[in-house]
Design a protein around this motif. Sequence first.
Motif, PDB file in Angstrom:
ATOM      1  N   GLY A  29       7.694  70.364  29.904  1.00 56.41           N
ATOM      2  CA  GLY A  29       7.938  69.446  31.003  1.00 56.41           C
ATOM      3  C   GLY A  29       9.134  68.554  30.802  1.00 56.41           C
ATOM      4  N   LYS A  30       9.571  67.995  31.906  1.00 57.63           N
ATOM      5  CA  LYS A  30      10.704  67.073  31.909  1.00 57.63           C
ATOM      6  C   LYS A  30      10.251  65.619  31.933  1.00 57.63           C
ATOM      7  CE  LYS A  30      13.469  70.279  34.645  1.00 57.63           C
ATOM      8  NZ  LYS A  30      14.104  70.475  35.945  1.00 57.63           N
ATOM      9  N   LEU A  31       8.978  65.389  32.185  1.00 58.99           N
ATOM     10  CA  LEU A  31       8.489  64.032  32.388  1.00 58.99           C
ATOM     11  C   LEU A  31       7.149  63.859  31.706  1.00 58.99           C
ATOM     12  CD1 LEU A  31       8.710  61.315  33.975  1.00 58.99           C
ATOM     13  CD2 LEU A  31       7.486  62.454  35.812  1.00 58.99           C
ATOM     14  N   LYS A  32       6.986  62.733  31.042  1.00 57.94           N
ATOM     15  CA  LYS A  32       5.694  62.376  30.448  1.00 57.94           C
ATOM     16  C   LYS A  32       5.355  60.965  30.886  1.00 57.94           C
ATOM     17  CE  LYS A  32       5.054  65.567  27.002  1.00 57.94           C
ATOM     18  NZ  LYS A  32       3.938  66.382  26.833  1.00 57.94           N
ATOM     19  N   ILE A  33       4.134  60.787  31.272  1.00 57.42           N
ATOM     20  CA  ILE A  33       3.629  59.463  31.614  1.00 57.42           C
ATOM     21  C   ILE A  33       2.468  59.188  30.680  1.00 57.42           C
ATOM     22  CG2 ILE A  33       2.498  58.051  33.369  1.00 57.42           C
ATOM     23  CD1 ILE A  33       3.962  59.756  35.463  1.00 57.42           C
TER      24      ILE A  33
ATOM     25  N   ASP B  94       9.108  63.491  46.773  1.00 58.84           N
ATOM     26  CA  ASP B  94       7.878  62.694  46.733  1.00 58.84           C
ATOM     27  C   ASP B  94       6.705  63.444  46.092  1.00 58.84           C
ATOM     28  OD1 ASP B  94       7.742  64.437  48.911  1.00 58.84           O
ATOM     29  OD2 ASP B  94       6.489  63.077  50.074  1.00 58.84           O
ATOM     30  N   ILE B  95       6.944  64.640  45.612  1.00 60.96           N
ATOM     31  CA  ILE B  95       5.910  65.423  44.923  1.00 60.96           C
ATOM     32  C   ILE B  95       6.201  65.341  43.429  1.00 60.96           C
ATOM     33  CG2 ILE B  95       4.924  67.717  44.608  1.00 60.96           C
ATOM     34  CD1 ILE B  95       5.635  68.253  47.547  1.00 60.96           C
ATOM     35  N   PRO B  96       5.209  64.963  42.629  1.00 60.17           N
ATOM     36  CA  PRO B  96       5.475  64.713  41.206  1.00 60.17           C
ATOM     37  C   PRO B  96       5.716  65.966  40.368  1.00 60.17           C
ATOM     38  CG  PRO B  96       3.158  64.402  41.672  1.00 60.17           C
ATOM     39  CD  PRO B  96       3.828  64.637  42.993  1.00 60.17           C
ATOM     40  N   LEU B  97       6.494  65.780  39.312  1.00 59.96           N
ATOM     41  CA  LEU B  97       6.625  66.773  38.252  1.00 59.96           C
ATOM     42  C   LEU B  97       5.312  66.751  37.476  1.00 59.96           C
ATOM     43  CD1 LEU B  97      10.095  65.701  36.788  1.00 59.96           C
ATOM     44  CD2 LEU B  97       9.672  67.436  38.519  1.00 59.96           C
TER      45      LEU B  97
ATOM     46  N   ALA C  75       4.479  69.507  34.857  1.00 56.96           N
ATOM     47  CA  ALA C  75       4.516  70.270  33.611  1.00 56.96           C
ATOM     48  C   ALA C  75       4.628  69.339  32.405  1.00 56.96           C
ATOM     49  CB  ALA C  75       5.690  71.233  33.621  1.00 56.96           C
ATOM     50  N   GLY C  76       3.767  69.583  31.424  1.00 55.30           N
ATOM     51  CA  GLY C  76       3.797  68.794  30.206  1.00 55.30           C
ATOM     52  C   GLY C  76       3.070  67.463  30.281  1.00 55.30           C
ATOM     53  N   GLN C  77       2.543  67.138  31.441  1.00 53.84           N
ATOM     54  CA  GLN C  77       1.786  65.893  31.581  1.00 53.84           C
ATOM     55  C   GLN C  77       0.525  65.988  30.721  1.00 53.84           C
ATOM     56  OE1 GLN C  77       1.171  62.729  31.838  1.00 53.84           O
ATOM     57  NE2 GLN C  77       2.177  62.616  33.828  1.00 53.84           N
ATOM     58  N   TYR C  78      -0.015  64.875  30.300  1.00 57.21           N
ATOM     59  CA  TYR C  78      -1.230  64.870  29.485  1.00 57.21           C
ATOM     60  C   TYR C  78      -2.384  65.523  30.234  1.00 57.21           C
ATOM     61  CZ  TYR C  78       1.164  61.710  26.343  1.00 57.21           C
ATOM     62  OH  TYR C  78       2.059  61.162  25.477  1.00 57.21           O
ATOM     63  N   GLU C  79      -3.121  66.362  29.519  1.00 57.64           N
ATOM     64  CA  GLU C  79      -4.229  67.100  30.113  1.00 57.64           C
ATOM     65  C   GLU C  79      -5.280  66.167  30.703  1.00 57.64           C
ATOM     66  OE1 GLU C  79      -7.518  70.461  28.774  1.00 57.64           O
ATOM     67  OE2 GLU C  79      -5.801  70.075  27.479  1.00 57.64           O
ATOM     68  N   ASP C  80      -5.624  65.104  29.985  1.00 58.81           N
ATOM     69  CA  ASP C  80      -6.651  64.196  30.495  1.00 58.81           C
ATOM     70  C   ASP C  80      -6.182  63.468  31.751  1.00 58.81           C
ATOM     71  OD1 ASP C  80      -4.839  62.692  28.921  1.00 58.81           O
ATOM     72  OD2 ASP C  80      -6.378  61.330  28.201  1.00 58.81           O
ATOM     73  N   TYR C  81      -4.909  63.165  31.829  1.00 59.60           N
ATOM     74  CA  TYR C  81      -4.355  62.515  33.017  1.00 59.60           C
ATOM     75  C   TYR C  81      -4.450  63.451  34.222  1.00 59.60           C
ATOM     76  CZ  TYR C  81      -1.035  60.340  36.198  1.00 59.60           C
ATOM     77  OH  TYR C  81      -0.454  59.773  37.296  1.00 59.60           O
ATOM     78  N   LEU C  82      -4.065  64.713  34.018  1.00 63.48           N
ATOM     79  CA  LEU C  82      -4.115  65.683  35.113  1.00 63.48           C
ATOM     80  C   LEU C  82      -5.544  65.914  35.589  1.00 63.48           C
ATOM     81  CD1 LEU C  82      -1.552  68.245  33.678  1.00 63.48           C
ATOM     82  CD2 LEU C  82      -1.224  66.813  35.711  1.00 63.48           C
ATOM     83  N   ALA C  83      -6.469  66.078  34.655  1.00 67.54           N
ATOM     84  CA  ALA C  83      -7.866  66.299  35.023  1.00 67.54           C
ATOM     85  C   ALA C  83      -8.422  65.103  35.790  1.00 67.54           C
ATOM     86  CB  ALA C  83      -8.706  66.583  33.772  1.00 67.54           C
ATOM     87  N   ARG C  84      -8.078  63.910  35.339  1.00 75.93           N
ATOM     88  CA  ARG C  84      -8.548  62.696  36.019  1.00 75.93           C
ATOM     89  C   ARG C  84      -7.951  62.591  37.419  1.00 75.93           C
ATOM     90  NH1 ARG C  84     -11.162  57.816  34.786  1.00 75.93           N
ATOM     91  NH2 ARG C  84     -11.319  56.750  36.773  1.00 75.93           N
ATOM     92  N   ALA C  85      -6.662  62.913  37.559  1.00 73.68           N
ATOM     93  CA  ALA C  85      -6.021  62.858  38.872  1.00 73.68           C
ATOM     94  C   ALA C  85      -6.709  63.819  39.836  1.00 73.68           C
ATOM     95  CB  ALA C  85      -4.536  63.182  38.758  1.00 73.68           C
TER      96      ALA C  85
ATOM     97  N   ASP D 144       7.373  76.424  38.103  1.00 71.25           N
ATOM     98  CA  ASP D 144       7.372  75.933  36.720  1.00 71.25           C
ATOM     99  C   ASP D 144       6.754  74.539  36.606  1.00 71.25           C
ATOM    100  OD1 ASP D 144       9.317  74.375  37.941  1.00 71.25           O
ATOM    101  OD2 ASP D 144      10.870  74.824  36.457  1.00 71.25           O
ATOM    102  N   PHE D 145       6.284  74.003  37.709  1.00 73.40           N
ATOM    103  CA  PHE D 145       5.698  72.660  37.794  1.00 73.40           C
ATOM    104  C   PHE D 145       6.692  71.569  37.394  1.00 73.40           C
ATOM    105  CE2 PHE D 145       2.118  75.448  37.979  1.00 73.40           C
ATOM    106  CZ  PHE D 145       1.308  74.865  38.927  1.00 73.40           C
ATOM    107  N   ASN D 146       7.980  71.912  37.426  1.00 77.43           N
ATOM    108  CA  ASN D 146       9.081  70.981  37.162  1.00 77.43           C
ATOM    109  C   ASN D 146      10.020  70.849  38.354  1.00 77.43           C
ATOM    110  OD1 ASN D 146       8.998  69.934  34.402  1.00 77.43           O
ATOM    111  ND2 ASN D 146       9.156  72.068  33.781  1.00 77.43           N
TER     112      ASN D 146
END
Length: 113
Positions: free
Chosen positions: A101-105, A48-51, A53-63, A40-42
């Motif tokens: 998701g449970k977390l947003k940055i 030490d592995i990040p959550l 799910a629900g993270q911003y699309e542009d942030y994920l693509a950039r990462a 579930d990506f949560n």
Amino acid sequence: MKTVLLAALLALLSPIACAGGDAGAGAQKSKSCAACHGADFNTPVSADIPLLAGQYEDYLARALADYKSGARKNPVMAGQVAALSAQDSADIAAYIAGLPGKLKIIPLHRLVQ
């Protein structure tokens, strides 16, 4: 002169801003990611592995792009993204961003205007 420069800059950036991934394709392409980040990506397999799910699309693509280029250092992620195309990364980012998701940055560029 400033108007011409601004128009040129916007023209160059518009394909990036308009580029988006296909979440349906991303669901298939992200299956190997779930091994560490959780189905579930949560629920990652370790703290030490990040959550994701629900993270911003542009942030994920950039990462993903940064891991591929080496700007972000992580040997596991470098191996995972090595064969991904830019479209693969966009698709994966679109899929994961659409999950509850449970977390947003908030990416820094959203804070700095």
